[in-house]
Design a protein around this motif. Structure first.
Motif, mmCIF file in Angstrom:
data_model
loop_
_atom_site.group_PDB
_atom_site.id
_atom_site.type_symbol
_atom_site.label_atom_id
_atom_site.label_comp_id
_atom_site.label_asym_id
_atom_site.label_seq_id
_atom_site.Cartn_x
_atom_site.Cartn_y
_atom_site.Cartn_z
ATOM 1 N N MET A 96 0.851 -1.188 0.000
ATOM 2 C CA MET A 96 0.000 0.000 0.000
ATOM 3 C C MET A 96 0.895 1.249 0.000
ATOM 4 O O MET A 96 2.022 1.214 0.468
ATOM 5 C CB MET A 96 -0.922 0.001 1.219
ATOM 6 C CG MET A 96 -2.022 -1.042 1.145
ATOM 7 S SD MET A 96 -3.242 -0.902 2.475
ATOM 8 C CE MET A 96 -4.033 0.664 2.071
ATOM 9 N N PHE A 97 0.365 2.318 -0.590
ATOM 10 C CA PHE A 97 1.037 3.614 -0.687
ATOM 11 C C PHE A 97 2.249 3.584 -1.623
ATOM 12 O O PHE A 97 3.083 4.486 -1.587
ATOM 13 C CB PHE A 97 1.475 4.122 0.694
ATOM 14 C CG PHE A 97 0.371 4.095 1.717
ATOM 15 C CD1 PHE A 97 -0.666 5.010 1.670
ATOM 16 C CD2 PHE A 97 0.364 3.131 2.711
ATOM 17 C CE1 PHE A 97 -1.695 4.968 2.605
ATOM 18 C CE2 PHE A 97 -0.653 3.083 3.656
ATOM 19 C CZ PHE A 97 -1.681 4.009 3.601
ATOM 20 N N ALA A 98 2.333 2.554 -2.492
ATOM 21 C CA ALA A 98 3.464 2.463 -3.420
ATOM 22 C C ALA A 98 3.182 3.141 -4.764
ATOM 23 O O ALA A 98 4.093 3.268 -5.575
ATOM 24 C CB ALA A 98 3.829 0.991 -3.648
ATOM 25 N N ARG A 127 -0.246 -3.432 9.069
ATOM 26 C CA ARG A 127 -1.593 -3.168 9.586
ATOM 27 C C ARG A 127 -1.497 -2.776 11.045
ATOM 28 O O ARG A 127 -0.754 -3.386 11.816
ATOM 29 C CB ARG A 127 -2.500 -4.388 9.445
ATOM 30 C CG ARG A 127 -3.928 -4.107 9.974
ATOM 31 C CD ARG A 127 -4.801 -5.324 9.979
ATOM 32 N NE ARG A 127 -5.144 -5.735 8.635
ATOM 33 C CZ ARG A 127 -5.876 -6.825 8.358
ATOM 34 N NH1 ARG A 127 -6.296 -7.607 9.343
ATOM 35 N NH2 ARG A 127 -6.152 -7.146 7.106
ATOM 36 N N LEU A 128 -2.279 -1.757 11.422
ATOM 37 C CA LEU A 128 -2.316 -1.278 12.799
ATOM 38 C C LEU A 128 -3.726 -1.430 13.358
ATOM 39 O O LEU A 128 -4.710 -1.128 12.675
ATOM 40 C CB LEU A 128 -1.896 0.188 12.863
ATOM 41 C CG LEU A 128 -0.471 0.502 12.377
ATOM 42 C CD1 LEU A 128 -0.257 2.004 12.326
ATOM 43 C CD2 LEU A 128 0.565 -0.160 13.274
ATOM 44 N N VAL A 129 -3.817 -1.901 14.602
ATOM 45 C CA VAL A 129 -5.087 -1.990 15.314
ATOM 46 C C VAL A 129 -4.919 -1.236 16.627
ATOM 47 O O VAL A 129 -4.101 -1.620 17.470
ATOM 48 C CB VAL A 129 -5.479 -3.462 15.587
ATOM 49 C CG1 VAL A 129 -6.782 -3.516 16.375
ATOM 50 C CG2 VAL A 129 -5.603 -4.232 14.282
ATOM 51 N N ASP A 130 -5.667 -0.143 16.756
ATOM 52 C CA ASP A 130 -5.519 0.729 17.937
ATOM 53 C C ASP A 130 -4.070 1.158 18.123
ATOM 54 O O ASP A 130 -3.547 1.223 19.247
ATOM 55 C CB ASP A 130 -6.017 0.022 19.194
ATOM 56 C CG ASP A 130 -7.507 -0.304 19.135
ATOM 57 O OD1 ASP A 130 -8.239 0.482 18.515
ATOM 58 O OD2 ASP A 130 -7.908 -1.344 19.681
ATOM 59 N N GLY A 131 -3.408 1.429 17.016
ATOM 60 C CA GLY A 131 -2.042 1.923 17.056
ATOM 61 C C GLY A 131 -0.979 0.862 17.229
ATOM 62 O O GLY A 131 0.212 1.182 17.236
ATOM 63 N N ALA A 147 -4.962 5.085 5.597
ATOM 64 C CA ALA A 147 -3.971 5.518 6.577
ATOM 65 C C ALA A 147 -4.389 5.232 8.017
ATOM 66 O O ALA A 147 -3.550 5.141 8.905
ATOM 67 C CB ALA A 147 -3.686 7.011 6.393
ATOM 68 N N GLU A 148 -5.713 5.070 8.251
ATOM 69 C CA GLU A 148 -6.147 4.807 9.622
ATOM 70 C C GLU A 148 -5.819 3.384 10.065
ATOM 71 O O GLU A 148 -5.805 3.090 11.259
ATOM 72 C CB GLU A 148 -7.656 5.070 9.769
ATOM 73 C CG GLU A 148 -8.580 4.033 9.131
ATOM 74 C CD GLU A 148 -8.807 4.254 7.644
ATOM 75 O OE1 GLU A 148 -9.742 3.639 7.111
ATOM 76 O OE2 GLU A 148 -8.057 5.043 7.028
ATOM 77 N N HIS A 149 -5.583 2.485 9.124
ATOM 78 C CA HIS A 149 -5.284 1.093 9.465
ATOM 79 C C HIS A 149 -3.926 0.609 8.954
ATOM 80 O O HIS A 149 -3.445 -0.432 9.406
ATOM 81 C CB HIS A 149 -6.361 0.162 8.895
ATOM 82 C CG HIS A 149 -7.701 0.317 9.528
ATOM 83 N ND1 HIS A 149 -7.915 0.195 10.883
ATOM 84 C CD2 HIS A 149 -8.918 0.591 8.979
ATOM 85 C CE1 HIS A 149 -9.203 0.378 11.147
ATOM 86 N NE2 HIS A 149 -9.826 0.623 10.014
ATOM 87 N N TYR A 150 -3.332 1.316 8.003
ATOM 88 C CA TYR A 150 -2.160 0.771 7.324
ATOM 89 C C TYR A 150 -1.036 1.793 7.192
ATOM 90 O O TYR A 150 -1.273 3.000 7.120
ATOM 91 C CB TYR A 150 -2.546 0.281 5.922
ATOM 92 C CG TYR A 150 -3.491 -0.897 5.923
ATOM 93 C CD1 TYR A 150 -3.029 -2.183 6.197
ATOM 94 C CD2 TYR A 150 -4.842 -0.723 5.664
ATOM 95 C CE1 TYR A 150 -3.896 -3.269 6.201
ATOM 96 C CE2 TYR A 150 -5.724 -1.800 5.680
ATOM 97 C CZ TYR A 150 -5.235 -3.063 5.940
ATOM 98 O OH TYR A 150 -6.085 -4.145 5.963
ATOM 99 N N GLU A 151 0.172 1.263 7.135
ATOM 100 C CA GLU A 151 1.374 2.045 6.840
ATOM 101 C C GLU A 151 2.264 1.225 5.914
ATOM 102 O O GLU A 151 2.182 -0.002 5.892
ATOM 103 C CB GLU A 151 2.172 2.348 8.111
ATOM 104 C CG GLU A 151 1.487 3.264 9.104
ATOM 105 C CD GLU A 151 2.316 3.465 10.355
ATOM 106 O OE1 GLU A 151 1.979 4.358 11.146
ATOM 107 O OE2 GLU A 151 3.318 2.728 10.549
ATOM 108 N N ALA A 152 3.108 1.909 5.170
ATOM 109 C CA ALA A 152 4.150 1.225 4.407
ATOM 110 C C ALA A 152 5.385 1.097 5.275
ATOM 111 O O ALA A 152 5.787 2.059 5.943
ATOM 112 C CB ALA A 152 4.479 2.021 3.143
#
Length: 208
Positions: free
Chosen positions: A14-16, A154-158, A173-178
């Motif tokens: 994601m974000f690529a 993947r992020l869940v509650d940070g 962006a609320e759930h994922y980062e590269a």
């Protein structure tokens, strides 16, 4: 002479920039006066239900479909270029359809995540990549260290998501980062996946 078909697969985290690249190729085909149809999986409704959308707001009209058979129902016989977004969500029939279309002289452009949040192959993407004439693998920038990133965090509650959570969770962006391979994290990884071949080789003294 029969047109030479082609299957191009655009993949990466994601974000690529996968959607941007798909839109760029679609725009080039339009400039060449080709008849183009763009499809997306209906699961992806983050930005627009009837458009392929990039994270920076660029959109291109697309037909949302739930599976390959529904896509085929909307496909016009005289279409020359077929573009498909979020291919990882589709069923295996999409692989056969893409090959058949390319064999029939069509240009097929497919974009999707090649790995899920666990860094495991995602859905039908490995098969599509194997059949492709060209694979374009894009990388993002790791939000932790700034180096090239090939993985989706993947992020869940940070916090990093756990291995046993569902594979599909629609979000941005609320759930994922590269992240790069050094910064990527998954909680509660099963022991079988924590084993490393190199560790075993070093422990036994074997030569690779």
């Amino acid at each position: 002479m029969k047109p030479l078909g082609q299957l191009t697969v655009i993949c990466g985290s994601m974000f690529a920039g996968k959607s941007e690249e798909l839109i760029r190729l679609v725009r080039r085909a339009m400039y060449a006066r080709k008849k183009v149809q763009v499809f997306k999986h209906a699961l992806d409704d983050r930005f627009a239900h009837t458009a392929v959308a990039t994270h920076n707001g660029v959109q291109w009209e697309a037909i949302p479909v739930r599976n390959t058979r529904e896509l085929l129902c909307h496909l016009d016989a005289d279409t020359e270029v077929v573009a498909i977004e979020e291919a990882q969500f589709f069923d295996e029939e999409l692989v056969r359809l893409c090959v058949e279309l390319a064999d029939a002289g069509k240009t097929v452009i497919v974009a999707g995540l090649d790995q899920d949040f666990r860094r495991q192959p995602f859905g039908i993407m490995p098969l599509l990549m194997a059949h492709a004439d060209e694979v374009v693998k894009l990388r993002a920038i790791c939000v932790q260290c700034g180096r090239p990133a090939s993985h989706t965090q993947r992020l869940v509650d940070g916090r990093p998501a756990a291995w046993d959570e569902p594979t599909i969770l629609i979000g941005a962006a609320e759930h994922y980062e590269a992240r790069c391979r050094n910064c990527h994290q998954v909680r509660r990884v099963p022991p079988a996946y924590r084993k490393r071949l190199l560790r075993g080789i070093r422990r036994t003294g074997e030569t690779p």
